[in-house]
Motif scaffolding. Structure first.
Motif, mmCIF file in Angstrom:
data_model
loop_
_atom_site.group_PDB
_atom_site.id
_atom_site.type_symbol
_atom_site.label_atom_id
_atom_site.label_comp_id
_atom_site.label_asym_id
_atom_site.label_seq_id
_atom_site.Cartn_x
_atom_site.Cartn_y
_atom_site.Cartn_z
ATOM 1 N N ASP A 87 -24.693 13.268 27.807
ATOM 2 C CA ASP A 87 -24.717 13.987 29.097
ATOM 3 C C ASP A 87 -26.130 14.272 29.638
ATOM 4 O O ASP A 87 -26.282 14.750 30.753
ATOM 5 N N ARG A 88 -27.154 14.005 28.877
ATOM 6 C CA ARG A 88 -28.554 14.171 29.311
ATOM 7 C C ARG A 88 -28.931 15.613 29.634
ATOM 8 O O ARG A 88 -29.961 15.856 30.275
ATOM 9 N N SER A 89 -28.128 16.552 29.187
ATOM 10 C CA SER A 89 -28.425 17.935 29.568
ATOM 11 C C SER A 89 -29.742 18.428 28.964
ATOM 12 O O SER A 89 -30.308 19.401 29.434
ATOM 13 N N ARG A 90 -30.236 17.750 27.935
ATOM 14 C CA ARG A 90 -31.467 18.238 27.281
ATOM 15 C C ARG A 90 -32.754 17.699 27.909
ATOM 16 O O ARG A 90 -33.835 17.949 27.396
ATOM 17 N N GLN A 99 -35.230 24.694 27.198
ATOM 18 C CA GLN A 99 -33.854 24.946 26.776
ATOM 19 C C GLN A 99 -33.765 25.411 25.335
ATOM 20 O O GLN A 99 -34.332 24.806 24.447
#
Ligand code: GLC
Ligand code: CA
Length: 487
Positions: A127-130, A178
């Motif tokens: 999901d590439r959220s990082r 994050q």
């Protein structure tokens, strides 16, 4: 005198740590020793050469990344931080290596690459959220350049966003604001600490946190981008929180694990904050990497480093810069540089092959593999020339992943071992005699440097003129270009 006193006081703070004057040997894993004949170095190969390293007299080794990686930047694009790439072996090979090294008193630190992952990492294919991403809009998010040419942003049309990469697009930058990213890396550090590593070399340590405003860099960008002094988007105050956390985490083990930062500034005043007592233990001092073979320039660089830093980690070579035989224009200078380097106060890093006097190899374009070379269409040669595999025997390795020049037969470990006056024997002797204790300059004529350590004086000539010398215990060559003398 004032300066010396301050330096001595700071020195006391670290005087009981194993790394305070350790000699670290950098193993560039894919080019060190190949155990299965596929042309690429590997972990069992390193293990087989531990006796060599022990005889050389090093205290610790640094292993460059051996983690699973598509190899876009030869391991500095990690797709799994807690495993070994099959090219280099297995986790069991890693455990065997650590155990065997510890048995003979050699410590092992490993490379950790927290600024970016491989684009093949599950965090990025997922999901590439990082990661640092910006929704696609009108053009590039800002003018930030990649260190290797072109913009630091790549547009992913399908996902509708730009992603950031200070290096190649195959190395997307993580978002260190994050909590998730910080927790992930805490777990990664623990994974390797639990396996017994003695510490970490932290890749691009000053780069992790980016300026939140994403504002433009002042142009124009400098040509040579090895140093980050010009970049205003990194070296943010928040990055220090990370190292305070890691310092605490490392201390939970046995107080003996070391954190070494790759903090790439020519200006050592900008490195100093990373070495506050509750942050990194060591950070490379690259200032000597930027100096020509010149007495005044080198002395100024040494003085500046000693004045700015609580502990100076000396470096002349690594897998990113031109070898000194080439940089300083000759073997004689490189031999003298060896005696200079090994007489300086504090920890020292020696890059594999530096002890053999290997020069930068002028490789044909068709074998070059460095992403810097590829991305700039050969405009910048890149770093392959210092990454050619170590010649162990007179008979060179026919399928080495980068070809060894025929002249290296004579520079091989086999050829140099026991040979009077060889580079390797000079290193062995210097590591045996390496001076300890205080540091003080001596007056010396222009074009020379001279300083005292406990019991020894080191004199280096940068010109062809020579002084008569007495009590020489070690000389870099028969012309006494550099010597250590007993006082
Ligand atoms: C560091 C490494 C270099 C690598 C870069 C990106 O500077 O030393 O080899 O290409 O980081 O990870
Ligand atoms: Ca191999």
């Amino acid at each position: 005198m004032q300066r010396r006193a301050t330096w001595a006081t700071r020195w006391l703070l670290v005087s009981d740590r194993w790394w305070k004057d350790a000699v670290f040997y950098q193993v560039y894993v894919r080019s060190f020793a190949d155990s299965n004949g596929d042309g690429v170095g590997d972990l069992p190969g390193i293990r087989s050469k531990l006796p060599y390293l022990q005889e050389l007299g090093v205290d610790a080794i640094w292993l460059t990344p051996f983690y699973p990686s598509p190899g876009a930047d030869h391991g500095y694009d990690v797709s799994d931080y807690v495993d070994v790439d099959p090219l280099f072996g297995t986790l069991a090979d890693f455990d065997d290596l650590i155990k065997a090294a510890h048995e003979i008193g050699i410590r092992v630190i490993v490379d950790i690459v927290p600024n970016h992952t491989s684009a093949q990492h599950a965090w990025f294919t997922g999901d590439r959220s990082r990661y640092v991403t910006v929704p696609a809009g009108d053009g590039l998010p800002n003018n930030w350049p990649s260190n290797w040419g072109g913009p630091a942003w790549t547009l992913d049309e399908e996902r509708g966003h730009w992603f950031l990469h200070l290096f190649a697009p195959e190395q997307p930058d993580l978002d260190w604001n994050q909590r998730q990213v910080r927790d992930d890396f805490d777990a990664i550090l623990r994974f390797w600490l639990d396996r017994g590593v003695d510490g970490f070399r932290i890749d691009v340590a000053h780069g992790l946190v980016k300026k939140a405003s994403l504002e433009d860099e002042p142009e124009p960008f400098p040509e040579a981008r090895f140093s980050s002094d010009w970049r205003t988007a990194i070296d943010q105050p928040e990055v220090h929180e990370i190292y305070r956390d890691w310092h605490r985490l490392a201390a939970e083990y046995d107080g003996d694990r070391v954190l070494v930062g790759e903090v790439v500034f020519a200006d050592q005043a900008r490195v100093a904050p990373y070495l506050r007592p509750d942050e990194l233990h060591l950070a490379f001092n690259f200032s000597l990497v930027f100096q020509p073979w010149d007495a005044e320039r080198i002395r100024a660089s040494i003085d500046e480093s000693l004045a700015q830093l609580p502990i100076v980690t000396w470096v002349f070579e690594n897998h990113d810069v031109t070898r000194i035989v080439t940089r300083f224009e000759g073997e004689r200078q490189a031999r003298a540089a060896a005696l200079l380097l090994l007489a300086l106060p504090g920890p020292v890093f020696v890059y594999q092959g530096q002890e053999l006097g290997l020069e930068e190899v002028d490789l044909p374009d068709e074998v070059r593999q460095d992403p810097i070379f590829k991305r700039t269409n050969g405009e910048r040669l890149g770093r392959d020339g210092c990454r050619v595999p170590i010649p162990w025997t007179r008979r060179l390795q026919p399928n080495a992943w980068l070809p060894q020049p025929p002249s290296w037969s004579d520079k091989s470990v086999e050829a140099q071992t026991g040979r009077d006056g060889s580079f390797l024997e000079l290193y062995r002797r210097a590591l045996e005699l390496r001076p300890q204790g205080g540091f003080a300059w001596r007056e010396s004529p222009p074009g020379t440097l001279a300083f005292d350590r406990d019991g020894l004086t080191c004199v280096v000539h940068f010109t062809d003129e020579r002084l008569p010398l007495e009590n020489v215990v070690l000389a870099s060559d028969d012309e006494n270009t550099a010597v250590w003398m007993r006082r």
